[in-house]
Design a protein around this motif. Structure first.
Motif, short mmCIF file in Angstrom:
data_model
loop_
_atom_site.label_atom_id
_atom_site.label_comp_id
_atom_site.label_asym_id
_atom_site.label_seq_id
_atom_site.Cartn_x
_atom_site.Cartn_y
_atom_site.Cartn_z
N LEU A 1 9.14 7.10 -19.67
CA LEU A 1 8.03 7.82 -19.07
C LEU A 1 7.00 6.87 -18.48
CD1 LEU A 1 6.53 10.55 -18.62
CD2 LEU A 1 5.40 10.11 -20.79
N PHE A 2 6.66 5.83 -19.22
CA PHE A 2 5.67 4.88 -18.72
C PHE A 2 6.20 4.07 -17.54
CE2 PHE A 2 3.55 5.52 -22.88
CZ PHE A 2 2.33 5.91 -22.37
N VAL A 3 7.47 3.71 -17.56
CA VAL A 3 8.05 3.01 -16.41
C VAL A 3 7.97 3.90 -15.17
CG1 VAL A 3 10.21 2.14 -15.44
CG2 VAL A 3 9.52 1.44 -17.71
N ALA A 4 8.32 5.19 -15.34
CA ALA A 4 8.25 6.12 -14.22
C ALA A 4 6.81 6.26 -13.71
CB ALA A 4 8.81 7.48 -14.62
N LEU A 5 5.86 6.34 -14.63
CA LEU A 5 4.45 6.43 -14.22
C LEU A 5 4.00 5.19 -13.46
CD1 LEU A 5 2.56 8.04 -17.23
CD2 LEU A 5 2.44 8.73 -14.85
N PHE A 6 4.32 4.02 -13.98
CA PHE A 6 3.90 2.78 -13.33
C PHE A 6 4.54 2.63 -11.96
CE2 PHE A 6 3.23 0.94 -17.80
CZ PHE A 6 1.96 1.44 -17.85
N LEU A 7 5.83 2.97 -11.85
CA LEU A 7 6.47 2.90 -10.54
C LEU A 7 5.87 3.91 -9.58
CD1 LEU A 7 10.23 2.41 -11.46
CD2 LEU A 7 8.71 0.77 -10.37
N GLY A 8 5.56 5.09 -10.08
CA GLY A 8 4.94 6.10 -9.23
C GLY A 8 3.60 5.67 -8.70
N PHE A 9 2.76 5.11 -9.56
CA PHE A 9 1.46 4.64 -9.11
C PHE A 9 1.60 3.48 -8.13
CE2 PHE A 9 -0.43 6.58 -13.07
CZ PHE A 9 -1.12 7.56 -12.38
N THR A 10 2.57 2.60 -8.37
CA THR A 10 2.80 1.49 -7.46
C THR A 10 3.23 1.98 -6.09
OG1 THR A 10 3.43 0.06 -9.30
CG2 THR A 10 4.13 -0.63 -7.11
N MET A 11 4.12 2.96 -6.07
CA MET A 11 4.58 3.50 -4.80
C MET A 11 3.46 4.23 -4.06
SD MET A 11 7.57 2.41 -4.51
CE MET A 11 8.17 3.34 -3.13
N MET A 12 2.63 4.96 -4.79
CA MET A 12 1.50 5.64 -4.14
C MET A 12 0.52 4.64 -3.56
SD MET A 12 0.75 8.95 -6.58
CE MET A 12 -0.80 8.27 -7.03
N ASP A 13 0.28 3.55 -4.27
CA ASP A 13 -0.66 2.54 -3.80
C ASP A 13 -0.10 1.78 -2.60
OD1 ASP A 13 -3.11 1.02 -4.00
OD2 ASP A 13 -1.87 -0.62 -4.75
N SER A 14 1.20 1.51 -2.62
CA SER A 14 1.78 0.74 -1.52
C SER A 14 1.87 1.56 -0.24
CB SER A 14 3.15 0.19 -1.90
OG SER A 14 4.06 1.25 -2.06
N ALA A 15 1.80 2.87 -0.33
CA ALA A 15 1.90 3.71 0.87
C ALA A 15 0.73 3.47 1.82
CB ALA A 15 1.96 5.19 0.47
N GLN A 16 -0.42 3.12 1.31
CA GLN A 16 -1.56 2.90 2.19
C GLN A 16 -1.44 1.58 2.96
OE1 GLN A 16 -4.78 2.68 -0.75
NE2 GLN A 16 -5.60 0.97 0.37
N TYR A 17 -0.58 0.68 2.52
CA TYR A 17 -0.41 -0.60 3.20
C TYR A 17 0.75 -0.60 4.17
CZ TYR A 17 -3.53 -2.08 -0.49
OH TYR A 17 -4.59 -2.18 -1.34
N GLN A 18 1.51 0.49 4.27
CA GLN A 18 2.68 0.53 5.15
C GLN A 18 2.34 0.24 6.61
OE1 GLN A 18 5.88 0.57 4.27
NE2 GLN A 18 5.13 0.42 2.19
N PRO A 19 1.26 0.77 7.19
CA PRO A 19 0.98 0.43 8.60
C PRO A 19 0.79 -1.07 8.82
CG PRO A 19 -0.30 2.33 7.95
CD PRO A 19 0.35 1.79 6.70
N ASP A 20 0.32 -1.79 7.81
CA ASP A 20 0.15 -3.23 7.96
C ASP A 20 1.48 -3.97 7.99
OD1 ASP A 20 -2.55 -2.84 7.97
OD2 ASP A 20 -2.82 -3.34 5.85
N LEU A 21 2.53 -3.34 7.44
CA LEU A 21 3.82 -3.99 7.35
C LEU A 21 4.74 -3.69 8.52
CD1 LEU A 21 4.47 -3.33 3.56
CD2 LEU A 21 3.50 -5.37 4.62
N ILE A 22 4.44 -2.63 9.27
CA ILE A 22 5.29 -2.22 10.38
C ILE A 22 4.64 -2.67 11.68
CG2 ILE A 22 6.34 -0.28 11.57
CD1 ILE A 22 6.24 1.22 8.87
N ILE A 23 5.32 -3.52 12.42
CA ILE A 23 4.79 -4.07 13.65
C ILE A 23 4.77 -2.99 14.74
CG2 ILE A 23 5.18 -5.80 15.43
CD1 ILE A 23 5.85 -7.69 13.28
N ASN A 24 3.77 -3.04 15.60
CA ASN A 24 3.57 -2.10 16.70
C ASN A 24 3.31 -0.66 16.21
OD1 ASN A 24 3.90 -4.12 18.63
ND2 ASN A 24 6.11 -3.83 18.68
#
Length: 98
Positions: free
Chosen positions: A67-90
């Motif tokens: 459960l905690f692994v799933a929670l931590f991965l979920g929070f990591t994925m939610m946080d990384s979503a806001q940085y996706q435009p910085d990773l995709i060129i153009n």
């Protein structure tokens, strides 16, 4: 008989996982996927790793660990979503993009 039932449940959950990708759920997609994966991992641990028949505390600790692994991965994925435009060129809003 119980192992066949668990196997059928795992196949059904796998089909549910694939089916969940066909419906737009927005930001809940990661939570749905991780929830199904956690249930599947708990079934595998409980029956195929025989935690169901072991000391009950071992199964509880294993389930909470999942459960905690799933929670931590979920929070990591939610946080990384806001940085996706910085990773995709153009991409609009990306660094160096238009």
């Amino acid at each position: 008989a119980i192992l066949i039932t668990v196997f059928v449940a795992l196949v059904a959950l796998t089909i549910l996982t694939v089916g969940a990708t066909l419906f737009p759920t927005g930001s809940f997609e990661i939570w749905i996927s991780l929830g199904i994966a956690t249930v599947k991992a708990s079934l595998v641990a409980a029956y195929f790793m025989h935690l169901r028949y072991d000391n009950p505390m071992n199964a509880v600790l294993f389930a909470f660990g999942l459960l905690f692994v799933a929670l931590f991965l979920g929070f990591t994925m939610m946080d990384s979503a806001q940085y996706q435009p910085d990773l995709i060129i153009n991409q609009p809003g990306a660094l160096g993009g238009s």
